[in-house]
Design a protein around this motif. Structure first.
Motif, PDB file in Angstrom:
ATOM      1  N   CYS A 505       0.848  -1.209   0.000  1.00 38.09           N
ATOM      2  CA  CYS A 505       0.000   0.000   0.000  1.00 38.09           C
ATOM      3  C   CYS A 505       0.885   1.261   0.000  1.00 38.09           C
ATOM      4  CB  CYS A 505      -0.901   0.049   1.239  1.00 38.09           C
ATOM      5  SG  CYS A 505      -2.062  -1.333   1.322  1.00 38.09           S
ATOM      6  N   ASP A 506       0.438   2.304  -0.710  1.00 36.76           N
ATOM      7  CA  ASP A 506       1.210   3.575  -0.788  1.00 36.76           C
ATOM      8  C   ASP A 506       0.413   4.674  -0.078  1.00 36.76           C
ATOM      9  OD1 ASP A 506       3.097   5.435  -1.428  1.00 36.76           O
ATOM     10  OD2 ASP A 506       2.380   5.723  -3.502  1.00 36.76           O
ATOM     11  N   CYS A 507       0.260   4.509   1.233  1.00 37.49           N
ATOM     12  CA  CYS A 507      -0.535   5.448   2.028  1.00 37.49           C
ATOM     13  C   CYS A 507       0.361   6.089   3.120  1.00 37.49           C
ATOM     14  CB  CYS A 507      -1.707   4.734   2.705  1.00 37.49           C
ATOM     15  SG  CYS A 507      -2.775   3.854   1.529  1.00 37.49           S
ATOM     16  N   VAL A 508       0.040   7.318   3.510  1.00 35.93           N
ATOM     17  CA  VAL A 508       0.839   8.052   4.488  1.00 35.93           C
ATOM     18  C   VAL A 508       0.434   7.638   5.889  1.00 35.93           C
ATOM     19  CG1 VAL A 508       1.391  10.346   5.394  1.00 35.93           C
ATOM     20  CG2 VAL A 508       1.164   9.983   2.928  1.00 35.93           C
ATOM     21  N   CYS A 513      -4.707   0.003   3.180  1.00 39.68           N
ATOM     22  CA  CYS A 513      -5.363   0.232   1.888  1.00 39.68           C
ATOM     23  C   CYS A 513      -6.291  -0.925   1.588  1.00 39.68           C
ATOM     24  CB  CYS A 513      -4.341   0.396   0.781  1.00 39.68           C
ATOM     25  SG  CYS A 513      -3.374  -1.106   0.436  1.00 39.68           S
ATOM     26  N   ASP A 514      -7.123  -0.735   0.560  1.00 31.44           N
ATOM     27  CA  ASP A 514      -8.025  -1.795   0.122  1.00 31.44           C
ATOM     28  C   ASP A 514      -7.179  -2.951  -0.427  1.00 31.44           C
ATOM     29  OD1 ASP A 514      -9.705  -3.236  -2.075  1.00 31.44           O
ATOM     30  OD2 ASP A 514     -11.163  -2.159  -0.835  1.00 31.44           O
ATOM     31  N   ARG A 515      -7.405  -4.175   0.107  1.00 30.47           N
ATOM     32  CA  ARG A 515      -6.553  -5.294  -0.272  1.00 30.47           C
ATOM     33  C   ARG A 515      -6.760  -5.730  -1.721  1.00 30.47           C
ATOM     34  NH1 ARG A 515      -9.622  -9.437   3.715  1.00 30.47           N
ATOM     35  NH2 ARG A 515     -11.522  -9.770   2.496  1.00 30.47           N
ATOM     36  N   ILE A 516      -7.856  -5.256  -2.290  1.00 29.11           N
ATOM     37  CA  ILE A 516      -8.119  -5.623  -3.686  1.00 29.11           C
ATOM     38  C   ILE A 516      -7.536  -4.577  -4.623  1.00 29.11           C
ATOM     39  CG2 ILE A 516      -9.909  -6.031  -5.404  1.00 29.11           C
ATOM     40  CD1 ILE A 516     -11.675  -7.080  -3.112  1.00 29.11           C
ATOM     41  N   THR A 517      -7.916  -3.306  -4.402  1.00 32.94           N
ATOM     42  CA  THR A 517      -7.531  -2.256  -5.342  1.00 32.94           C
ATOM     43  C   THR A 517      -6.288  -1.498  -4.909  1.00 32.94           C
ATOM     44  OG1 THR A 517      -8.880  -0.596  -4.231  1.00 32.94           O
ATOM     45  CG2 THR A 517      -9.925  -1.944  -5.942  1.00 32.94           C
TER      46      THR A 517
END
Length: 583
Positions: A505-508, A513-517
């Motif tokens: 996941c590329d979140c701060v 994050c959504d495990r699918i998208t």
């Protein structure tokens, strides 16, 4: 007319008179001279009487004993006008025209002399010269004299027996009766002529030898004829049949020795005619030889008694196909193609592949060929042809010995049928039934496995969960996005997403994050692709997805949407006036 003599007519003796008269002359020869001193009247008559006999042939007969007639003339000879002898054509001479002209003569009565030179021989009828090799010309005049060669005929030939040689090269050209490189070898027995290239035509048992030059036959005593093919005529015997027999009328004369013998009945011999003919002889006095090639003959008639398997007047012919036994009298009883059997025993000669006393049975299983003596070499239950030994394979097998299964894609009798299987399926080499590869089903393996089934025959249940796709071949699960594990039973770990949960996941701020998208699941008050932005005015909650319900110009908390009322306002949405409430 004198006593009768015997003559042969078709081997049977008959008696006929000699057609002649005998003139007798009686002469007295005085034994004393004329000056005998005694008185004439007292003289004793003494002398020698000589009785001579002269034959005068009658009735158009001739010869020393008047036994020949014009019918005896040979080689085209005709009777003379007086009927007292033969008029010979050109090239022939002798009392019966049975002798060729002597060497060096030709023509009628052999009265003309040959003019051939250089060793040429003369043709007895026309006098045409037959030149030796290397010599030419009407009279063989175009060539070197015998014994010389070369351009001027000055070189001596190196040939034995003063032989001719090639007029140019000097190679020896043999005279008739000689052969070899130097013409130094005489022809072997029964060969004659130039180079000994011709075969004598004499009847060999009756012939002393054959002339090596011209092939003329020199008969043994008791035989005559150009080829010595004829016995002496009755009453004659010996060399050239010149001697006259002296037997009594009731006895016969041996044509070879002149010995007189009494004629016994057919099939008997001996002094008292009481002995049967020995094997190989027949006829009166058993004088005749059987002509049966070694087989016995009837002692009376001379008819051959053929051994089993032989037939013919001289037992020289083998039995015709289909017959056997003594005289080939029996008929073969065989079921073979030719119907033939052993000419001696009658045993059937079976065709290849058959046996039995009449060739009526095929070879037993496992054997084939002539007399069923060959063992079959067929495998996998194949049948062997009883004639050729060729293996007849069962369906699904091939090869000379039926040792190999049908090649891939073929099946059945002789592997002649093509398989109709798809998707890498194999075909049963015997029935042609498709053996589907894992993941396929149906008669021709064109159908994939049903959902949640896999393997050979699609018989195995799949274990995939959460929408995972089952591989029809090996049952392995292809997990959907966001799932992992052998059976797709595990969601992605925190911070991971996508296929196989392999993406991070590329979140701060450690936001998941959504495990699918892989879409960042922003906490309340945060928004943006990476959750790195504050909520805009009038928005709040996770990912700022909610709208504030506050009165206008009143802000709400970006985290929980709580309205921050201005002074004088109150209530969840800051729409109530404090003063009004107090009243």
């Amino acid at each position: 007319v004198e006593h009768s003599v015997e003559a042969l007519d078709a081997r049977r003796p008959i008696s006929r008179p000699i057609p002649h008269v005998a003139i007798l002359r009686d002469e007295l020869t005085q034994l004393f001279s004329d000056d005998y001193e005694e008185e004439e009247e007292e003289m004793e008559a003494r002398g020698e009487h000589t009785l001579s006999e002269t034959f005068v042939c009658l009735e158009n007969t001739f010869g020393h004993d008047c036994s020949l007639t014009c019918e005896d003339c040979q080689n085209g000879g005709t009777c003379n006008a007086e009927g007292t002898g033969c008029e010979c054509p050109a090239g022939w001479s002798g009392l019966l025209c049975n002798q060729t002209c002597p060497p060096g003569t030709f023509g009628k009565n052999c009265s003309q002399l040959c003019l051939c030179q250089n060793g040429g021989s003369c043709e007895p009828i026309t006098g045409t010269c037959r030149c030796p090799p290397g010599v030419a010309g009407i009279h063989c005049e175009d060539g070197c004299p015998k014994g010389f060669f070369g351009k001027q005929c000055r070189k001596k030939c190196n040939c034995a027996n003063r032989g001719h040689c090639h007029r140019i090269y000097g190679a020896c050209l043999c005279d008739p009766g000689l052969y070899g490189r130097y013409c130094h070898l005489a022809c072997p027995k029964w060969a004659f002529g130039p180079g000994c290239s011709e075969e004598c035509l004499c009847v060999q048992p009756n012939t002393q030898h054959c002339d090596k030059r011209d092939g003329s036959c020199h008969c043994k005593p008791g035989y005559r004829g150009v080829r010595c093919e004829t016995e002496c005529e009755p009453g004659r015997y010996g060399e050239d049949c010149r001697k006259k027999c002296s037997c009594s009328p009731d006895a016969r004369c041996d044509h070879i020795t002149g010995r007189c013998w009494k004629e016994c009945p057919q099939g008997y011999h001996g002094e008292n005619c009481d002995q049967e003919c020995p094997a190989g002889r027949f006829g009166a006095n058993c004088l005749l030889l059987c002509s049966c090639g070694g087989a016995p003959c009837n002692a009376v008639s001379g008819q051959c008694v053929c051994a089993p398997g032989w037939t013919g007047h001289d037992c020289a012919q083998g039995c015709a196909a289909g017959r056997w036994g003594p005289g080939c009298a029996n008929v073969c009883e065989c079921s073979s193609s030719t119907g033939s059997c052993d000419a001696v025993t009658g045993q059937c000669a079976c065709d290849a592949g058959y046996t039995g006393s009449r060739c009526q049975e095929p070879c037993p299983d496992g054997f084939y060929g002539i007399e069923c003596q060959h063992a079959c070499n067929c495998q996998n239950g194949a049948r062997c042809d009883h004639i050729t030994g060729q293996c007849h394979c069962h369906p699904g097998w091939t090869g000379p010995h039926c040792a190999h299964v049908c090649p891939q894609g073929r099946f059945g009798e002789g592997c002649s049928q093509a398989c109709s299987c798809s998707n890498n399926a194999t075909c049963d080499h015997i029935t042609g039934r498709c053996l589907c590869a894992a993941g396929w089903m149906g008669p021709t393996c064109q159908q994939g496995c049903q959902p949640q089934r896999y393997g050979v025959g699609c018989l195995q249940p799949c274990s995939c969960q959460n929408g995972g796709l089952c591989n029809a071949t090996d049952g392995s699960c292809a997990c959907g996005l966001g799932w992992t594990g052998k059976s797709c039973e595990l969601g992605c770990e925190e911070g991971m997403y996508g296929e196989g949960c392999r993406q991070r996941c590329d979140c701060v701020g450690n936001v998941s994050c959504d495990r699918i998208t892989g879409h960042c699941l922003c906490p309340p008050g945060k928004t943006g692709p990476r959750c790195d932005s504050e909520c805009p005015v009038n928005r709040y909650g996770p990912d700022c997805a909610l709208t504030c319900i506050c009165a206008s110009s009143t802000q709400c908390s970006a985290r929980n949407g709580r309205c921050h009322c201005h002074r004088g306002s109150m209530g969840p949405s800051c729409r109530e006036d404090i003063m009004t409430v107090k009243k």
